[in-house]
Scaffold this active site. Structure first.
Site, PDB file in Angstrom:
ATOM      1  N   ASP A 238      28.752  19.257 -14.137  1.00 41.56           N
ATOM      2  CA  ASP A 238      27.466  17.997 -14.380  1.00 41.56           C
ATOM      3  C   ASP A 238      26.654  18.967 -16.141  1.00 41.56           C
ATOM      4  O   ASP A 238      25.854  17.835 -16.161  1.00 41.56           O
ATOM      5  CB  ASP A 238      26.668  17.983 -13.012  1.00 41.56           C
ATOM      6  CG  ASP A 238      26.717  16.716 -12.557  1.00 41.56           C
ATOM      7  OD1 ASP A 238      27.165  15.741 -13.623  1.00 41.56           O
ATOM      8  OD2 ASP A 238      26.105  16.814 -11.019  1.00 41.56           O
TER       9      ASP A 238
ATOM     10  N   LYS B 122      35.134   8.738  -8.004  1.00 39.94           N
ATOM     11  CA  LYS B 122      35.314   9.816  -8.703  1.00 39.94           C
ATOM     12  C   LYS B 122      36.669  10.881  -8.039  1.00 39.94           C
ATOM     13  O   LYS B 122      37.332  11.026  -8.860  1.00 39.94           O
ATOM     14  CB  LYS B 122      33.869  10.869  -8.474  1.00 39.94           C
ATOM     15  CG  LYS B 122      33.003  10.698  -9.652  1.00 39.94           C
ATOM     16  CD  LYS B 122      32.171  12.015  -9.885  1.00 39.94           C
ATOM     17  CE  LYS B 122      30.934  11.913  -8.665  1.00 39.94           C
ATOM     18  NZ  LYS B 122      29.686  12.331  -9.638  1.00 39.94           N
TER      19      LYS B 122
ATOM     20  N   GLN C 267      25.546  15.116  -5.837  1.00 41.50           N
ATOM     21  CA  GLN C 267      25.245  13.972  -5.543  1.00 41.50           C
ATOM     22  C   GLN C 267      24.121  13.668  -6.195  1.00 41.50           C
ATOM     23  O   GLN C 267      23.026  13.566  -5.695  1.00 41.50           O
ATOM     24  CB  GLN C 267      26.153  12.694  -5.432  1.00 41.50           C
ATOM     25  CG  GLN C 267      25.441  11.732  -5.474  1.00 41.50           C
ATOM     26  CD  GLN C 267      26.375  10.912  -6.687  1.00 41.50           C
ATOM     27  OE1 GLN C 267      27.599  11.510  -7.403  1.00 41.50           O
ATOM     28  NE2 GLN C 267      26.215   9.813  -7.218  1.00 41.50           N
TER      29      GLN C 267
HETATM   30  N1  LIG Z   1      25.303  14.990 -10.293  1.00 41.89           N
HETATM   31  C1  LIG Z   1      25.712  13.679 -10.502  1.00 41.89           C
HETATM   32  N2  LIG Z   1      26.405  13.440 -11.794  1.00 41.89           N
HETATM   33  C2  LIG Z   1      26.395  12.718 -12.304  1.00 41.89           C
HETATM   34  O1  LIG Z   1      27.430  12.151 -13.131  1.00 41.89           O
HETATM   35  C3  LIG Z   1      26.022  10.703 -11.591  1.00 41.89           C
HETATM   36  C4  LIG Z   1      25.172  11.759 -10.440  1.00 41.89           C
HETATM   37  N3  LIG Z   1      25.300  12.868  -9.854  1.00 41.89           N
HETATM   38  N4  LIG Z   1      24.712  10.672  -9.649  1.00 41.89           N
HETATM   39  C5  LIG Z   1      24.599   8.549 -10.441  1.00 41.89           C
HETATM   40  C6  LIG Z   1      24.974   8.618 -12.036  1.00 41.89           C
HETATM   41  C7  LIG Z   1      25.803   7.338 -11.322  1.00 41.89           C
HETATM   42  N5  LIG Z   1      26.904   8.029 -12.718  1.00 41.89           N
HETATM   43  C8  LIG Z   1      27.643   7.148 -12.629  1.00 41.89           C
HETATM   44  C9  LIG Z   1      29.045   7.217 -13.068  1.00 41.89           C
HETATM   45  C10 LIG Z   1      29.964   6.483 -13.698  1.00 41.89           C
HETATM   46  C11 LIG Z   1      30.234   5.062 -13.067  1.00 41.89           C
HETATM   47  C12 LIG Z   1      31.449   3.887 -13.233  1.00 41.89           C
HETATM   48  O2  LIG Z   1      32.224   4.615 -13.592  1.00 41.89           O
HETATM   49  N6  LIG Z   1      30.114   2.594 -13.357  1.00 41.89           N
HETATM   50  C13 LIG Z   1      31.259   1.496 -13.792  1.00 41.89           C
HETATM   51  C14 LIG Z   1      31.450   0.914 -12.277  1.00 41.89           C
HETATM   52  C15 LIG Z   1      30.409   0.145 -12.436  1.00 41.89           C
HETATM   53  C16 LIG Z   1      30.150  -0.982 -10.918  1.00 41.89           C
HETATM   54  O3  LIG Z   1      30.505  -1.712 -11.014  1.00 41.89           O
HETATM   55  O4  LIG Z   1      29.143  -0.793 -10.329  1.00 41.89           O
HETATM   56  C17 LIG Z   1      31.297   1.347 -15.536  1.00 41.89           C
HETATM   57  O5  LIG Z   1      30.555   1.133 -15.561  1.00 41.89           O
HETATM   58  O6  LIG Z   1      31.750   0.799 -16.037  1.00 41.89           O
HETATM   59  C18 LIG Z   1      28.045   4.497 -12.658  1.00 41.89           C
HETATM   60  C19 LIG Z   1      27.434   5.897 -12.609  1.00 41.89           C
HETATM   61  C20 LIG Z   1      27.108   9.291 -12.263  1.00 41.89           C
HETATM   62  N7  LIG Z   1      25.417   9.933 -12.123  1.00 41.89           N
END
Ligand SMILES: Nc1nc(=O)c2c([nH]1)NC[C@@H]1CN(c3ccc(C(=O)N[C@@H](CCC(=O)O)C(=O)O)cc3)C=[N+]21
Length: 369
Positions: A204, A137, A181
């Site tokens: 968020d 991020k 988070q």
């Molecule tokens: N307050 C809070 N807000 C959130 O938005 C939040 C959170 N907590 N806790 C965890 C989850 C998870 N999350 C992700 C977002 C993007 C990818 C992402 O970009 N993933 C890539 C790479 C995945 C990889 O290879 O590990 C993809 O899907 O292409 C992953 C996980 C946001 N979260």
């Protein structure tokens, strides 16, 4: 002599099978008889029989005709939306880049009036997945010119200590967005923490005020993953209006808000969850499917309706025997892609869109500050 030869001629023609073998009068007689007998046959068919014939014809035409029509429509859908040639892959990486490029100009405008958009990221404990996610991020934010402030707290942090830190960030004018988070360590009161974030900095969209505003159809900050799902559906060229949308999963951060967004977009929305009786039947009739349950390949490819739009929020790390765990969605991807009109890959689908939407919310927060 003359008479005989005429008869002879007639007889010869008759033998050769020519109609002339019959006299004109005889022919006329035959024609009349035929017409008469035909009329008689029709007259013998009463109105009741005629009615039955019509009913049978109508039923046969409706039954086979509509079924064939249905088949044709479905075939056309398959051809049009790529059921046979494979679905349109909804490239979340590329779309998120577009979105981030559009943000750059707005970030510049904020900077010009002396307010560099700034996101404070609060990370409690040292969950390795969370650390990777937070770093990703922050890298994206830097690319667009958004500042980030890291707040790492030990796993032993109490609810009160966390609340104190959030209070500081709430009062800091240089901070436009606050992200705590999730998940928080066990023992920290997550609901109290989320309620403590200033709703105007809640990028968020998890604060009850912001969830309430979303429910009323006048949203302030829309949760990032649900927002990303909607942008992907729009990018697919799918208008949810009047369509059957199925949301699988009922979490506060994805399932419930994305269902609200689909409802506001005039879809007929169903939310399926662990107590749903027949998930397969629900999936089979859905035009739009948003899968957010966190169960690898729960949704079988063969359940997908031809031409449907499939948004896969799932990110399940599964041990595939190799050195690295494999990342699987909630949908059986290959089989689903063979039937869907459009589908998001995992990774490279919803994930990158979540981050882009978060940063879009930060820029909005800075613009309104
Ligand atoms: N307050 C809070 N807000 C959130 O938005 C939040 C959170 N907590 N806790 C965890 C989850 C998870 N999350 C992700 C977002 C993007 C990818 C992402 O970009 N993933 C890539 C790479 C995945 C990889 O290879 O590990 C993809 O899907 O292409 C992953 C996980 C946001 N979260």
């Amino acid at each position: 002599m003359v008479q005989r030869s005429l008869r002879e001629l007639q007889a010869r023609r008759h033998r050769r099978g020519l109609g002339w073998g019959l006299g004109l009068e005889q022919l006329e007689q035959l024609r009349l008889e035929r017409r008469e007998s035909g009329r008689v046959r029709w007259r013998q068919l009463g109105w009741v029989e005629l009615g039955w014939v019509i009913v049978i014809v109508v039923v046969v035409v409706l039954f086979f005709g509509l079924e064939r029509l249905d088949g044709l429509v479905e075939l056309e859908l398959e051809l049009q939306l790529g059921g046979m040639s494979g679905a349109t892959i909804l490239d979340g990486k590329a779309l998120s880049k577009q979105l981030l490029d559009q943000l750059a100009g707005r970030v510049e405008a904020c900077k010009a009036r002396g307010a560099t958009p700034c996101l404070a990221v609060v990370l409690v404990g040292d969950d390795p997945a969370s650390k990777i996610y937070v770093r990703s991020k922050e890298r994206r934010a830097a690319k667009v010119g958004i500042a980030t402030a890291d707040h790492r707290l030990p796993a032993t942090t109490t609810t009160d200590e966390l609340l104190a830190r959030i209070d500081e960030l709430n009062r800091d004018d240089a901070v436009h967005g606050i992200l705590v988070q999730l998940p928080l360590p066990a023992g920290v009161d997550e609901q109290r923490v989320l309620r403590s974030v200033d709703p105007r900095k809640d990028v968020d969209g998890f604060h009850p005020d912001n969830l309430g505003l979303l429910m009323l159809g006048t949203p302030r900050f829309v949760a990032c993953t649900p927002q990303g799902c909607m942008r992907l559906i729009e990018h697919a060229g799918v208008d949810p209006s009047g369509k059957r949308a199925l949301v699988v999963g009922r979490s506060n951060i994805v399932g419930k808000p994305v269902a609200q967004l689909l409802l506001h977009a005039n879809a007929t929305v169903t939310i399926a969850h662990s107590r749903t009786q027949d998930l397969e039947a629900e999936v089979r009739r859905a035009d739009i499917i948003v899968a957010a349950v966190g169960r690898p390949e729960l949704i079988r490819g063969e359940w997908i309706r031809a031409g449907a739009c499939v948004i896969d929020v799932g990110m399940n790390r599964v041990d595939a025997g190799g050195p690295k765990p494999k990342l699987l969605g909630d949908v059986e991807y290959e089989a689903a892609a063979a039937r869907a009109g459009s589908i998001t890959p995992v990774p490279g689908g919803v994930g990158p869109m979540t981050i882009a939407c978060l940063l879009a919310n930060v820029v909005s927060a800075a613009e309104q500050a």
